[in-house]
Write a protein that holds these residues in place. Structure first.
Motif, PDB file in Angstrom:
ATOM      1  N   ILE A 102      73.779  47.743  66.051  1.00 42.57           N
ATOM      2  CA  ILE A 102      72.580  47.953  66.874  1.00 42.57           C
ATOM      3  C   ILE A 102      72.193  46.602  67.469  1.00 42.57           C
ATOM      4  O   ILE A 102      71.859  45.660  66.737  1.00 42.57           O
ATOM      5  CB  ILE A 102      71.410  48.522  66.056  1.00 42.57           C
ATOM      6  N   LYS A 103      72.261  46.519  68.807  1.00 39.46           N
ATOM      7  CA  LYS A 103      71.983  45.262  69.491  1.00 39.46           C
ATOM      8  C   LYS A 103      70.798  45.353  70.444  1.00 39.46           C
ATOM      9  O   LYS A 103      70.308  44.328  70.931  1.00 39.46           O
ATOM     10  CB  LYS A 103      73.218  44.808  70.265  1.00 39.46           C
ATOM     11  N   SER A 104      70.363  46.585  70.724  1.00 37.07           N
ATOM     12  CA  SER A 104      69.231  46.780  71.626  1.00 37.07           C
ATOM     13  C   SER A 104      68.682  48.190  71.425  1.00 37.07           C
ATOM     14  O   SER A 104      69.221  48.979  70.641  1.00 37.07           O
ATOM     15  CB  SER A 104      69.669  46.593  73.086  1.00 37.07           C
ATOM     16  N   GLU A 105      67.637  48.516  72.162  1.00 40.03           N
ATOM     17  CA  GLU A 105      66.999  49.821  72.029  1.00 40.03           C
ATOM     18  C   GLU A 105      67.929  50.957  72.441  1.00 40.03           C
ATOM     19  O   GLU A 105      67.762  52.095  71.995  1.00 40.03           O
ATOM     20  CB  GLU A 105      65.709  49.858  72.860  1.00 40.03           C
ATOM     21  N   GLU A 106      68.930  50.659  73.273  1.00 34.46           N
ATOM     22  CA  GLU A 106      69.880  51.688  73.690  1.00 34.46           C
ATOM     23  C   GLU A 106      70.725  52.201  72.523  1.00 34.46           C
ATOM     24  O   GLU A 106      71.290  53.292  72.588  1.00 34.46           O
ATOM     25  CB  GLU A 106      70.797  51.136  74.780  1.00 34.46           C
ATOM     26  N   ASP A 107      70.805  51.404  71.450  1.00 35.60           N
ATOM     27  CA  ASP A 107      71.649  51.769  70.315  1.00 35.60           C
ATOM     28  C   ASP A 107      70.896  52.511  69.210  1.00 35.60           C
ATOM     29  O   ASP A 107      71.487  52.857  68.184  1.00 35.60           O
ATOM     30  CB  ASP A 107      72.282  50.505  69.704  1.00 35.60           C
ATOM     31  N   PHE A 108      69.599  52.748  69.396  1.00 32.13           N
ATOM     32  CA  PHE A 108      68.817  53.380  68.327  1.00 32.13           C
ATOM     33  C   PHE A 108      69.354  54.782  68.045  1.00 32.13           C
ATOM     34  O   PHE A 108      69.531  55.587  68.977  1.00 32.13           O
ATOM     35  CB  PHE A 108      67.346  53.484  68.691  1.00 32.13           C
ATOM     36  N   PRO A 109      69.580  55.114  66.771  1.00 26.87           N
ATOM     37  CA  PRO A 109      70.084  56.456  66.443  1.00 26.87           C
ATOM     38  C   PRO A 109      68.969  57.487  66.385  1.00 26.87           C
ATOM     39  O   PRO A 109      67.791  57.152  66.259  1.00 26.87           O
ATOM     40  CB  PRO A 109      70.700  56.257  65.063  1.00 26.87           C
ATOM     41  N   THR A 110      69.356  58.740  66.461  1.00 29.26           N
ATOM     42  CA  THR A 110      68.410  59.844  66.266  1.00 29.26           C
ATOM     43  C   THR A 110      68.237  60.070  64.764  1.00 29.26           C
ATOM     44  O   THR A 110      69.206  60.162  64.019  1.00 29.26           O
ATOM     45  CB  THR A 110      68.926  61.126  66.917  1.00 29.26           C
ATOM     46  N   ILE A 111      66.987  60.133  64.334  1.00 30.02           N
ATOM     47  CA  ILE A 111      66.683  60.356  62.921  1.00 30.02           C
ATOM     48  C   ILE A 111      65.786  61.579  62.817  1.00 30.02           C
ATOM     49  O   ILE A 111      64.755  61.674  63.482  1.00 30.02           O
ATOM     50  CB  ILE A 111      65.957  59.142  62.288  1.00 30.02           C
ATOM     51  N   SER A 112      66.167  62.509  61.972  1.00 32.05           N
ATOM     52  CA  SER A 112      65.388  63.736  61.783  1.00 32.05           C
ATOM     53  C   SER A 112      64.406  63.554  60.620  1.00 32.05           C
ATOM     54  O   SER A 112      64.685  62.797  59.679  1.00 32.05           O
ATOM     55  CB  SER A 112      66.338  64.900  61.474  1.00 32.05           C
ATOM     56  N   PRO A 113      63.280  64.245  60.668  1.00 31.67           N
ATOM     57  CA  PRO A 113      62.341  64.173  59.538  1.00 31.67           C
ATOM     58  C   PRO A 113      62.965  64.625  58.217  1.00 31.67           C
ATOM     59  O   PRO A 113      62.501  64.236  57.141  1.00 31.67           O
ATOM     60  CB  PRO A 113      61.204  65.123  59.960  1.00 31.67           C
ATOM     61  N   GLN A 114      64.011  65.434  58.281  1.00 29.66           N
ATOM     62  CA  GLN A 114      64.665  65.920  57.064  1.00 29.66           C
ATOM     63  C   GLN A 114      65.693  64.917  56.516  1.00 29.66           C
ATOM     64  O   GLN A 114      66.233  65.102  55.431  1.00 29.66           O
ATOM     65  CB  GLN A 114      65.369  67.257  57.309  1.00 29.66           C
ATOM     66  N   ASP A 115      65.981  63.866  57.289  1.00 33.37           N
ATOM     67  CA  ASP A 115      66.942  62.853  56.857  1.00 33.37           C
ATOM     68  C   ASP A 115      66.285  61.873  55.886  1.00 33.37           C
ATOM     69  O   ASP A 115      65.078  61.923  55.651  1.00 33.37           O
ATOM     70  CB  ASP A 115      67.486  62.075  58.068  1.00 33.37           C
ATOM     71  N   MET A 116      67.095  60.973  55.367  1.00 36.08           N
ATOM     72  CA  MET A 116      66.600  59.903  54.513  1.00 36.08           C
ATOM     73  C   MET A 116      67.003  58.569  55.134  1.00 36.08           C
ATOM     74  O   MET A 116      68.096  58.425  55.670  1.00 36.08           O
ATOM     75  CB  MET A 116      67.181  60.018  53.105  1.00 36.08           C
ATOM     76  N   VAL A 117      66.091  57.583  55.052  1.00 34.03           N
ATOM     77  CA  VAL A 117      66.359  56.247  55.565  1.00 34.03           C
ATOM     78  C   VAL A 117      66.321  55.252  54.415  1.00 34.03           C
ATOM     79  O   VAL A 117      65.414  55.295  53.569  1.00 34.03           O
ATOM     80  CB  VAL A 117      65.322  55.837  56.637  1.00 34.03           C
ATOM     81  N   ILE A 118      67.316  54.374  54.377  1.00 29.85           N
ATOM     82  CA  ILE A 118      67.284  53.238  53.455  1.00 29.85           C
ATOM     83  C   ILE A 118      67.110  51.990  54.303  1.00 29.85           C
ATOM     84  O   ILE A 118      67.905  51.700  55.200  1.00 29.85           O
ATOM     85  CB  ILE A 118      68.562  53.153  52.597  1.00 29.85           C
ATOM     86  N   ASP A 119      66.027  51.269  54.023  1.00 34.42           N
ATOM     87  CA  ASP A 119      65.642  50.103  54.815  1.00 34.42           C
ATOM     88  C   ASP A 119      66.079  48.830  54.088  1.00 34.42           C
ATOM     89  O   ASP A 119      65.539  48.480  53.050  1.00 34.42           O
ATOM     90  CB  ASP A 119      64.119  50.129  55.018  1.00 34.42           C
ATOM     91  N   ALA A 120      67.088  48.150  54.661  1.00 36.33           N
ATOM     92  CA  ALA A 120      67.572  46.882  54.111  1.00 36.33           C
ATOM     93  C   ALA A 120      67.698  45.852  55.231  1.00 36.33           C
ATOM     94  O   ALA A 120      68.657  45.090  55.285  1.00 36.33           O
ATOM     95  CB  ALA A 120      68.914  47.092  53.412  1.00 36.33           C
TER      96      ALA A 120
END
Length: 508
Positions: A102-120
């Motif tokens: 991910i190098k810019s806003e164009e690379d942001f993935p789609t994340i669903s509310p039912q998904d899980m995110v791990i923030d590191a």
């Protein structure tokens, strides 16, 4: 924490890569135990430092155990930590899908509310402003409203100051932090970024941690148990002090009722209330165990005249700030010889006439709410600045300050105690009056003023925690807290319930 890492690596003869593997495996174990292989899409966002390295280890372990994982490298710089690079290669070796850059806003993935995110993305080492597109990535993650787990600290949160952009911090559903909690999790401005906190032991040098003073002490049941002073068989009421509660004005006598009853419930041998004449019948009826002295004025206090020397005095609840009351308070301070707990309008008077602060006895306890504190010490830039200002005030006047809040802080000079009991239901009228009475009653029994403040704040919160089990947050009243003080004492000595092993039977 960095020094603890270094000492651990030296004394245990391991590498920093080994320690990263150990710590990240612990987080994976927490996840795996709860997910049990559930087919939830998991998005792992990794920075390019050691926090990102932790994320890569967790991604690899999740992939190895069959989870549906997508890994992203937040590429905000050309620099990479050595351990990040090693774990990046290890993940590529076993993953069917390589990490996405991910190098810019164009690379942001789609994340669903039912998904899980791990923030590191970032860890506790963050010490400079975040580049704008990464802030937007953090906002993008927050907007998904999926379950988010942050590693060590929510990304965007500094360890020693408030964030510049309050929306540029991950709002974590859970933060799993390494070895020890961090102060940012307990302050109003920064604690909001973690709904839940879990501390995991990653085997850092216990000897180093034990020998190294922390920035603050976290106060829970085990810590206050050592402060408790049991009663002896041949005790009488004279052994537990005589406290005086001074306060009240027309329409505000209830505050003195709450404080006086609290002082007795917490164990003071004797309690006297000094109030305006209009409150006499109310006090005698509401707290028959207390003695009452009335001022010469009917509606307010003007001249504090007592013919005995109490063990300790709690003053300020419902007092008012009229001219005659201020004059009476000033005269009282100049001749007083007893220890003091100062709250509410007495703090407001001190804020108006700061020259009176010179008359405070050593280790006077002040219990301001945020507005009263601001009037006393001035405005602050953030919660860390507030703590430093309170420390300066405490040193200048040799005072103990209880900074009331969700996790109340007890500050005496350079010592900080962070309370862990209490709940949102206690944000109700009269709760602070109860606290004043509790601390006053403990001081009357001979507790050191600092111990009385620490122990009193904890018992106050524990009483509230017991109340909400039957009332809920909205239904809690300050008088309920008073009624549960005795149960809070009993809770100190309650052993944790033993959960029977699976398959065993217990009698009903």
């Amino acid at each position: 924490m960095r020094k603890a890492d270094e000492i651990t690596i030296q004394t245990q003869n391991i590498t920093s890569l080994d320690l990263m593997e150990r710590a990240s495996t612990q987080i994976f174990n927490v996840l795996h135990q709860r997910l049990q292989g559930a087919p939830i899409p998991i998005h792992v966002f990794c920075g390019i430092g050691n926090n990102g390295g932790d994320g890569l280890v967790i991604s690899r372990l999740l992939v190895e155990h069959g989870y549906h994982v997508k890994t992203y490298v937040v590429n905000f710089s050309d620099k990479r930590s050595k351990n990040f690079l090693i774990n990046y290669d290890r993940l590529k070796e076993i993953a069917s899908e390589w990490p996405t850059q991910i190098k810019s806003e164009e690379d942001f993935p789609t994340i669903s509310p039912q998904d899980m995110v791990i923030d590191a993305i970032f860890g506790i080492g963050l010490n400079r402003p975040i580049v704008p597109w990464v802030i937007n990535l953090i906002k993008h993650i927050n907007a998904a409203r999926s379950f988010t787990l942050s590693i060590d600290v929510p990304s965007g949160l500094y360890a020693d100051k408030a964030p510049e952009d309050k929306e540029g911090v991950i709002y974590a559903s859970t933060t799993v932090t390494f070895q020890l909690p961090k102060l940012v999790f307990f302050l109003p401005e920064t604690g909001q970024y973690s709904q839940d906190l879990e501390v995991i032991d990653i085997g850092l040098s216990r000897e180093f941690i034990a020998q190294t003073p922390g920035f603050a002490d976290l106060i829970g049941k085990n810590e206050v148990l050592s402060l408790y002073r049991p009663r002896h068989k041949f005790a009488h009421k004279g052994d537990y002090g005589h406290c005086l509660i001074i306060g009240g004005s027309y329409g505000k006598i209830g505050s003195v009722v709450l404080a006086t009853e609290s002082s007795l419930r917490i164990g003071a041998g004797l309690a006297t209330a000094y109030i305006p004449e209009c409150g006499y019948e109310i006090l005698q009826t509401s707290v028959p165990e207390a003695m009452v002295i009335t001022d010469e004025e009917d509606d307010y206090i003007s001249n504090i005249d007592i013919d005995f020397e109490p063990t300790v005095i709690g003053i300020g609840i419902g007092l008012g700030t009229g001219e005659k009351t201020i004059n009476g308070f000033e005269s009282f301070l100049k001749k007083n010889k007893s220890n003091l707990i100062i709250d509410a309008d007495a703090i407001n008077i001190l804020s108006k006439k700061q020259e009176l602060l010179e008359y405070l006895p050593p280790k006077t306890i002040l219990t301001p709410h945020p507005g009263e504190l601001k009037r006393l010490i001035g405005d602050w830039k953030d919660d860390f600045d507030k703590i430093n200002r309170v420390k300066e005030f405490s040193k200048k006047y040799d005072a103990i300050v209880v900074v009331k809040g969700a996790n109340s802080l007890i500050i005496y000079q350079d010592q900080i105690y962070v309370n862990t009991s209490g709940n949102p239901g206690m944000a109700t009228a009269g709760s602070g009056d109860v606290l004043t009475g509790i601390i006053t009653g403990l001081s009357a029994q001979g507790y050191d003023p600092l111990h009385a403040a620490v122990f009193g704040v904890y018992l106050h919160g524990m009483s509230g925690d017991l109340v909400v089990q039957s009332t809920g947050y909205q239904g809690l009243l300050a008088s309920d807290i008073v009624a549960h003080i005795g149960k809070a004492y009993l809770e100190l000595f309650k052993k944790p319930q033993q959960i029977p092993p699976q398959g065993s039977q217990t009698s009903s």
